[in-house]
Design a protein around this motif. Structure first.
Motif, PDB file in Angstrom:
ATOM      1  N   ARG A 119       0.740  -1.267   0.123  1.00 57.99           N
ATOM      2  CA  ARG A 119      -0.002  -0.004   0.158  1.00 57.99           C
ATOM      3  C   ARG A 119       0.884   1.250   0.159  1.00 57.99           C
ATOM      4  NH1 ARG A 119      -4.988  -0.563   4.213  1.00 57.99           N
ATOM      5  NH2 ARG A 119      -5.206  -3.001   4.024  1.00 57.99           N
ATOM      6  N   VAL A 120       2.044   1.137   0.326  1.00 59.15           N
ATOM      7  CA  VAL A 120       2.936   2.295   0.358  1.00 59.15           C
ATOM      8  C   VAL A 120       4.241   2.238  -0.249  1.00 59.15           C
ATOM      9  CG1 VAL A 120       4.198   3.732   2.120  1.00 59.15           C
ATOM     10  CG2 VAL A 120       2.053   2.832   2.823  1.00 59.15           C
ATOM     11  N   ILE A 121       4.936   1.401  -0.059  1.00 64.62           N
ATOM     12  CA  ILE A 121       6.321   1.149  -0.696  1.00 64.62           C
ATOM     13  C   ILE A 121       6.086   0.976  -2.271  1.00 64.62           C
ATOM     14  CG2 ILE A 121       8.350   0.020  -0.804  1.00 64.62           C
ATOM     15  CD1 ILE A 121       8.102  -0.773   2.130  1.00 64.62           C
ATOM     16  N   LEU A 122       5.489  -0.092  -2.580  1.00 60.71           N
ATOM     17  CA  LEU A 122       5.016  -0.113  -3.973  1.00 60.71           C
ATOM     18  C   LEU A 122       4.476   1.087  -4.954  1.00 60.71           C
ATOM     19  CD1 LEU A 122       4.489  -4.188  -4.108  1.00 60.71           C
ATOM     20  CD2 LEU A 122       6.696  -3.006  -4.688  1.00 60.71           C
ATOM     21  N   PRO A 123       3.371   1.494  -4.184  1.00 64.62           N
ATOM     22  CA  PRO A 123       2.997   2.729  -5.039  1.00 64.62           C
ATOM     23  C   PRO A 123       3.970   3.878  -5.056  1.00 64.62           C
ATOM     24  CG  PRO A 123       1.403   1.644  -3.714  1.00 64.62           C
ATOM     25  CD  PRO A 123       2.502   0.871  -3.279  1.00 64.62           C
ATOM     26  N   SER A 124       4.589   4.033  -3.902  1.00 62.99           N
ATOM     27  CA  SER A 124       5.731   5.072  -4.074  1.00 62.99           C
ATOM     28  C   SER A 124       6.777   4.758  -5.164  1.00 62.99           C
ATOM     29  CB  SER A 124       6.267   5.165  -2.506  1.00 62.99           C
ATOM     30  OG  SER A 124       5.542   5.683  -1.538  1.00 62.99           O
ATOM     31  N   ALA A 125       7.210   3.501  -5.186  1.00 60.53           N
ATOM     32  CA  ALA A 125       8.178   3.333  -6.231  1.00 60.53           C
ATOM     33  C   ALA A 125       7.516   3.350  -7.548  1.00 60.53           C
ATOM     34  CB  ALA A 125       8.491   1.757  -6.011  1.00 60.53           C
ATOM     35  N   THR A 126       6.321   3.146  -7.803  1.00 56.40           N
ATOM     36  CA  THR A 126       5.692   3.115  -8.988  1.00 56.40           C
ATOM     37  C   THR A 126       5.678   4.762  -9.419  1.00 56.40           C
ATOM     38  OG1 THR A 126       4.229   1.218  -8.834  1.00 56.40           O
ATOM     39  CG2 THR A 126       3.336   3.105 -10.182  1.00 56.40           C
ATOM     40  N   GLU A 127       5.341   5.575  -8.392  1.00 58.54           N
ATOM     41  CA  GLU A 127       5.324   7.080  -8.734  1.00 58.54           C
ATOM     42  C   GLU A 127       6.812   7.634  -8.788  1.00 58.54           C
ATOM     43  OE1 GLU A 127       4.105  11.249  -6.781  1.00 58.54           O
ATOM     44  OE2 GLU A 127       3.480   9.094  -5.721  1.00 58.54           O
ATOM     45  N   LYS A 128       7.627   6.821  -8.237  1.00 49.47           N
ATOM     46  CA  LYS A 128       9.044   7.133  -8.226  1.00 49.47           C
ATOM     47  C   LYS A 128       9.848   7.032  -9.817  1.00 49.47           C
ATOM     48  CE  LYS A 128      13.705   7.021  -6.343  1.00 49.47           C
ATOM     49  NZ  LYS A 128      14.643   6.483  -5.052  1.00 49.47           N
ATOM     50  N   TYR A 129       9.476   6.004 -10.382  1.00 50.84           N
ATOM     51  CA  TYR A 129      10.092   5.356 -11.344  1.00 50.84           C
ATOM     52  C   TYR A 129       9.233   5.479 -12.877  1.00 50.84           C
ATOM     53  CZ  TYR A 129      13.791   3.705  -8.632  1.00 50.84           C
ATOM     54  OH  TYR A 129      15.007   3.575  -7.898  1.00 50.84           O
ATOM     55  N   GLY A 130       8.101   6.004 -12.417  1.00 51.68           N
ATOM     56  CA  GLY A 130       7.269   6.344 -13.634  1.00 51.68           C
ATOM     57  C   GLY A 130       6.707   5.256 -14.311  1.00 51.68           C
ATOM     58  N   LYS A 131       6.681   3.874 -13.532  1.00 46.28           N
ATOM     59  CA  LYS A 131       6.063   2.581 -14.358  1.00 46.28           C
ATOM     60  C   LYS A 131       5.484   1.938 -13.059  1.00 46.28           C
ATOM     61  CE  LYS A 131      10.471   0.302 -14.301  1.00 46.28           C
ATOM     62  NZ  LYS A 131      11.609  -0.412 -14.900  1.00 46.28           N
ATOM     63  N   HIS A 132       4.554   0.994 -13.316  1.00 46.84           N
ATOM     64  CA  HIS A 132       4.205   0.052 -12.441  1.00 46.84           C
ATOM     65  C   HIS A 132       5.062  -0.859 -11.859  1.00 46.84           C
ATOM     66  CE1 HIS A 132       1.641  -3.540 -11.111  1.00 46.84           C
ATOM     67  NE2 HIS A 132       1.304  -2.508 -10.334  1.00 46.84           N
ATOM     68  N   ILE A 133       5.200  -0.635 -10.552  1.00 50.85           N
ATOM     69  CA  ILE A 133       6.146  -1.538  -9.840  1.00 50.85           C
ATOM     70  C   ILE A 133       5.299  -2.477  -8.829  1.00 50.85           C
ATOM     71  CG2 ILE A 133       8.141  -1.729  -8.094  1.00 50.85           C
ATOM     72  CD1 ILE A 133       9.045  -0.527 -10.860  1.00 50.85           C
TER      73      ILE A 133
END
Length: 205
Positions: A134-148
């Motif tokens: 809920r937090v780490i993966l969505p943040s990574a998705t936003e940071k890297y500009g692709k779905h993580i």
């Protein structure tokens, strides 16, 4: 997204449109804005068999509802006990791979799992997974500009003693049952003597 298996994805989406609102709510918490990618994950787990993937997902969602997983982050473990769990269950976010996947380091060799009951360790494990999803993966998705949607886990076996294996086995079996019902991750079992953790973390950003 690949055009392969589009029919299976469409069928799965249609099946999920017919589930009740309670299941839809917990599914929303689970997919975090990426429902199609989540359906694909379950399809892959069942070799693109739509009916089997659908059953697997429904079982997972029902397990989440029965165990109130949607609210588990609002149920903190008592602080003193939490410190003991953290000291005996060594897990932490170490960085990110070059592809943007969170790298979770697990100190298996120095984790004793002997400071609390099995249920508290399981609760802690589920809470860490929910925080990741809920937090780490969505943040990574936003940071890297692709779905993580997955992470890498580095298992450090340094210091592992035979005397600790029985306790680790008990906790691992219980946790594996939880993972099969509701969680997901990509695990990379490496010994620090192989310098695998160093190799992964060099690629983090």
């Amino acid at each position: 997204m690949s055009t392969a298996h589009q029919e299976e994805i469409r069928q799965f989406q249609a099946l999920m449109e017919d589930v009740d609102d309670t299941l839809k709510h917990t599914f929303k918490n689970m997919h975090q804005g990426y429902p199609t990618e989540t359906l694909i994950r379950f399809l892959k787990a069942r070799d693109w068999n739509v009916q089997k993937a659908h059953k697997m997902l429904i079982d997972c969602l029902q397990w989440r509802i029965q165990n109130e997983i949607d609210n588990i982050l609002a149920k903190p473990i008592p602080i003193d006990l939490y410190r003991d769990i953290r000291d005996s269950q060594l897990v932490g976010l170490s960085g990110y791979s070059k592809e943007g996947h969170p790298v979770i380091a697990v100190g298996v060799g120095h984790s004793t799992y002997d400071k609390a009951s099995e249920n508290y360790y399981i609760q802690s494990y589920i809470q860490m997974n929910e925080y990741r999803d809920r937090v780490i993966l969505p943040s990574a998705t936003e940071k890297y500009g692709k779905h993580i949607g997955t992470c890498l886990k580095v298992l450090d076996m340094t210091g592992l003693k035979l005397s600790a294996l029985s306790q680790i086995k008990v906790c691992s079996v219980s946790i594996c049952k939880v993972v099969l019902r509701g969680g997901h991750s990509t695990t990379v079992p490496l010994s620090s003597q192989m310098r695998g953790e160093e190799r992964l973390l060099r690629g983090s950003t």
